[in-house]
Design a protein around this motif. Structure first.
Motif, short mmCIF file in Angstrom:
data_model
loop_
_atom_site.label_atom_id
_atom_site.label_comp_id
_atom_site.label_asym_id
_atom_site.label_seq_id
_atom_site.Cartn_x
_atom_site.Cartn_y
_atom_site.Cartn_z
N ASP A 1 5.67 36.52 35.15
CA ASP A 1 5.96 35.09 35.06
C ASP A 1 5.26 34.50 33.85
N GLU B 1 4.09 31.51 33.34
CA GLU B 1 2.90 30.74 33.68
C GLU B 1 1.68 31.65 33.85
N THR C 1 9.55 36.58 28.80
CA THR C 1 9.05 37.04 30.09
C THR C 1 10.22 37.17 31.06
N PHE D 1 11.07 38.18 35.25
CA PHE D 1 10.63 38.56 36.59
C PHE D 1 11.73 38.19 37.57
N ASN E 1 12.76 36.30 41.15
CA ASN E 1 12.29 35.29 42.09
C ASN E 1 12.47 35.78 43.53
N VAL F 1 14.61 35.79 36.32
CA VAL F 1 14.19 34.56 35.65
C VAL F 1 13.67 34.96 34.28
N GLN G 1 12.00 33.52 30.57
CA GLN G 1 11.28 32.42 29.93
C GLN G 1 10.89 32.88 28.53
N LEU H 1 11.44 27.26 29.54
CA LEU H 1 12.22 27.87 30.60
C LEU H 1 13.60 28.14 30.04
#
Length: 450
Positions: A256, A258, A286, A288, A290, A296, A298, A340
């Protein structure tokens, strides 16, 4: 196997001719296991006192980046200290001293830096389409199966089945299953021969792990980046694009955004990475899954040059081919812009032409003479393949090759092969899998894609 590998390391201390079994530069699980097991077979079946040594075609420091390799070695109690890596043996010096004979496994074309070693190639065992212009003039055995380990298994069982022990069988068995995506007929990765030799190994060693268990374990290990430094994460799946006056690194990071941005000393690590790789900018994608098993994506753009960072971000934000649907997110790190990415189908290979456009725009704005773009990556094989798939907008005519994907343990029906065997691409690409996962996951939610 362990006693054999100990003998190989001891042989390096002796001044005598060596037969080196060399895997490819990607050193994925198939390449590593094929080199180890083929060298073991040749050593056990050669009557003369010749020394066959497997060499992993990466630096020892690169091994932690290949989580499935590390996991499998540990699972089978094969000490990493017994392995021989490319930076621990001088093949060019051996060749100049007329003490080298090479067996290439899981590849048949040497990079330009090893062109002088072509004279030493005595045999090739590979499972990808032959490149006639570059193939060495020696016995070449090529068959388009799902895993090169299948061809090694065939060689052993046809030539000297009595030498096969459980450790060697487990190495081959797990590698074929991983390469052939658990032999799933819906995916079509496994050929008749792949299935045949997995079944033979299971018949000879009934206590081998269940297919689902070993596949899921290897997939999880391949995807796992825990324990890696920031520099290792960035280098694990790295491509680089050039324009005159600019160089940009593009890394795929499987976590992720973040969490990545919260890594300690991140800014210093990003600075150090760009300096070490002579990059003007770094773009990290990035990836990953969910809680709904949907991918997802980013983006993070790091660049200390304001004009270049502004140009890259502007082109990415305005991109319509593909539309990235970027939403800026706050970042406490200087020189870094995070986003995002709303379009989860826009994989890194689709990002490459967009970034090339950004570098062209920057070159024009700075009045830097334009030239033929070049692309490089963590290895020649990976870079060539990525560019060939990225399209003619970069460089046309490069060879297609393979790259083992770092994948999470997703359900088998989420894995679709973008590159079927009859197209001459015998392995999934990381981006292809994530892209297909995106299509399938979202189609299950009745959302039309592509």
């Amino acid at each position: 196997m362990e006693d054999y590998l100990q003998g190989c390391r001891a042989a390096l201390q002796e001044s005598r001719p060596l037969h080196v079994v060399l895997g490819n530069e990607a050193c994925d699980l198939d390449s590593m296991v094929s080199a180890l097991t083929l060298a073991f077979y040749l050593a056990k079946t050669t009557e003369a006192e010749e020394i066959f040594v497997p060499v992993l075609n990466i630096k020892r420091s690169e091994l932690p980046l290949r989580g499935d390799n590390v996991f499998f070695l540990q699972k089978l109690h094969i000490p990493e200290t017994l392995l021989i890596f490319r930076d621990e043996i001088d093949l060019h010096a051996l060749h100049q001293a007329s003490q080298l004979s090479l067996v290439l496994v899981d590849h048949h074309v040497l990079p330009k830096s090893d062109a002088a070693l072509e004279e030493a190639v005595a045999e090739v065992l590979d499972h990808r389409p032959i490149e006639q212009k570059h193939c060495p003039p020696c016995p070449v055995s090529v068959e388009l199966v799902g895993s090169c380990a299948t061809l090694v298994t065939e060689r052993i069982l046809q030539g000297a089945p009595e030498i096969l022990d459980r450790t060697t069988a487990a190495l081959l068995h797990g590698t074929i299953i991983l390469d052939c995506v658990n032999m799933d007929p819906k995916i079509g990765k496994a050929t008749l021969k792949d299935n045949q030799y997995v079944e033979k190994l299971e018949a000879l060693f009934p206590d081998l792990p269940k297919r689902d268990d070993i596949f899921d374990s290897l997939q999880k290990a391949k995807f796992d980046v825990s324990g890696l430094t920031t520099e290792q994460m960035l280098r694990k799946d790295l491509k680089t694009i050039y324009r005159p006056g600019s160089k940009v690194a593009i890394s795929a990071i499987y976590m992720d955004l973040e969490a990545f941005l919260q890594r300690p000393n991140l800014s210093a690590d990003l600075h150090a990475f760009c300096h070490a790789h002579s990059c003007d900018a770094l773009v990290a994608m990035t990836i990953f899954f969910n809680t709904h098993n949907e991918p997802v994506r980013q983006l993070a753009v790091f660049c200390t040059q304001v004009a270049l960072r502004t140009t890259i971000c502007g082109v990415l934000e305005r991109s319509q081919s593909p539309p990235l649907k970027l939403t800026p997110v706050p970042s406490s790190h200087p020189n870094l812009q995070a986003y995002l990415q709303g379009n989860t189908q826009a994989s890194r290979k689709k990002l490459l032409p967009v970034l090339q456009e950004a570098l062209s725009a920057y070159s024009d704005s700075m009045q830097i003479p334009s030239g033929q773009p070049e692309t490089a990556g963590a290895s020649r094989e990976q870079a060539d393949k990525e560019l060939d798939r990225a399209g003619n907008s970069l460089i046309a005519g490069l060879s297609q090759d393979e790259e083992d994907p770092p994948l999470p343990p997703t359900p088998m029906n989420s894995l679709v092969d973008e590159c079927p065997l009859d197209q001459g691409l015998p392995r999934l690409s990381a981006e292809a899998v994530f892209e297909k996962c995106s299509q399938i996951s979202l189609s299950q939610s009745s959302v039309s894609k592509k």
